[in-house]
Design a protein around this motif. Structure first.
Motif, short mmCIF file in Angstrom:
data_model
loop_
_atom_site.label_atom_id
_atom_site.label_comp_id
_atom_site.label_asym_id
_atom_site.label_seq_id
_atom_site.Cartn_x
_atom_site.Cartn_y
_atom_site.Cartn_z
N ALA A 31 -2.95 -4.13 0.14
CA ALA A 31 -2.64 -2.71 0.29
C ALA A 31 -1.97 -2.45 1.64
O ALA A 31 -2.20 -3.17 2.61
N SER A 35 -2.33 3.07 3.69
CA SER A 35 -3.15 3.43 2.54
C SER A 35 -4.63 3.19 2.81
O SER A 35 -5.49 3.97 2.39
N ILE A 57 -7.23 2.50 -4.29
CA ILE A 57 -5.83 2.79 -3.98
C ILE A 57 -5.02 2.49 -5.24
O ILE A 57 -4.97 1.34 -5.69
N ASP A 70 1.30 5.16 -3.21
CA ASP A 70 -0.13 4.85 -3.12
C ASP A 70 -0.92 6.14 -3.03
O ASP A 70 -0.63 7.02 -2.21
N THR A 71 -1.94 6.23 -3.88
CA THR A 71 -2.78 7.43 -3.92
C THR A 71 -4.24 7.01 -3.91
O THR A 71 -4.63 6.09 -4.63
#
Length: 272
Positions: A31, A35, A57, A70-71
């Motif tokens: 990641a 993030s 993520i 990316d959330t």
């Protein structure tokens, strides 16, 4: 976020950079560092231990920016933690599945349950146990391998039943414990896209469609009906106002016609 994060009174403080390194190498390998920082901010705001991996993520395709984004999204584990924290979590049923369906999606054959049903129980303040059931369909929840194909990704193909069960459980937990939030879980949003366009909320004047014109009421028909209406008005069984409203719902009356109907007042001493 503070540059130094203190775990508790007996644990030495750890810098944010060091914690990001730990999470990046263990719980969120591969990641982006930014993030992982978002994960720490999320956990700090919600008073969660990031080492329990309560959030995930998830790369989501943003149709507006035309790129993956990316959330940070809650996992099903976070919903379970928050439900347990209420002290009212009274258990969950075993998943019930609909009939298996075998289909080819973009040339890939997959067998999946048509639906999955899960019930979450919550003990209310009066001692009664309420049940909240969610029924989710596989075809509406599965994640595709990419945005160019309808084929499921490896996880949804290999664990078609288990993945759908997590989606149904998340929905049932939201019903039973609305205080846990309304955000979808990572399993529910995996492979999905942000499709909602930006909205202009400034007030606008919208042109209203012109109403369809009603046909004109003929003078001949008015003359014919006046003879019938007069006795009804004299006996108080109707009124000129009622007649005008009724006719106007289907026809257009001229000012002269409205005046004629209005003059059909019962004469003093004639009313019943």
């Amino acid at each position: 976020m503070s540059a130094v994060m203190k775990q508790d009174d007996n644990t030495p403080a750890i810098s944010e950079a060091a914690l990001v390194e730990v999470l990046s190498s263990s719980l969120y390998p591969g990641a982006e560092k930014n993030s992982v920082v978002m994960v720490l901010a999320y956990c700090q705001a919600a008073h969660l231990d990031p080492m329990l991996k309560p959030v995930h993520i998830v790369p989501i395709w943003n149709s507006k920016t035309k790129k993956m984004q990316d959330t940070v999204m809650p996992g099903i584990g976070l919903y379970r933690i928050q439900a347990a924290r209420t002290g009212q979590y009274a258990g969950i049923s075993e998943p019930e599945y609909g009939p298996p369906v075998t289909a080819k999606l973009s040339g890939v054959e997959v067998t999946y349950p048509e639906w999955c049903r899960v019930t979450v129980k919550r003990q209310m303040s009066n001692g009664l146990v309420a049940e909240y059931t969610a029924n989710e369909r596989w075809i509406e929840n599965y994640a595709t391998a990419s945005k160019e194909t309808a084929a499921p990704n490896a996880m949804w193909k290999r664990r078609a039943f288990a993945q759908l069960a997590k989606c149904a459980e998340a929905q049932a937990l939201r019903k039973a414990f609305p205080e846990v939030g309304s955000a979808p879980t990572a399993d529910e949003m995996e492979g999905k896209a942000f499709e909602e366009p930006a909205r202009d909320v400034s007030p606008r004047q919208h042109a209203q469609p012109e109403p369809e014109a009603l046909p004109a009421y003929s003078d001949d028909l008015l003359t014919e009906n006046i003879v019938k209406w007069q006795p009804l008005i004299d006996s108080n069984r109707t009124s000129p106002e009622h007649l005008i409203a009724t006719i106007s719902s289907k026809y257009t009356l001229s000012l002269a016609q409205i005046e004629k109907i209005t003059n059909l007042k019962a004469l003093d001493g004639d009313a019943a």
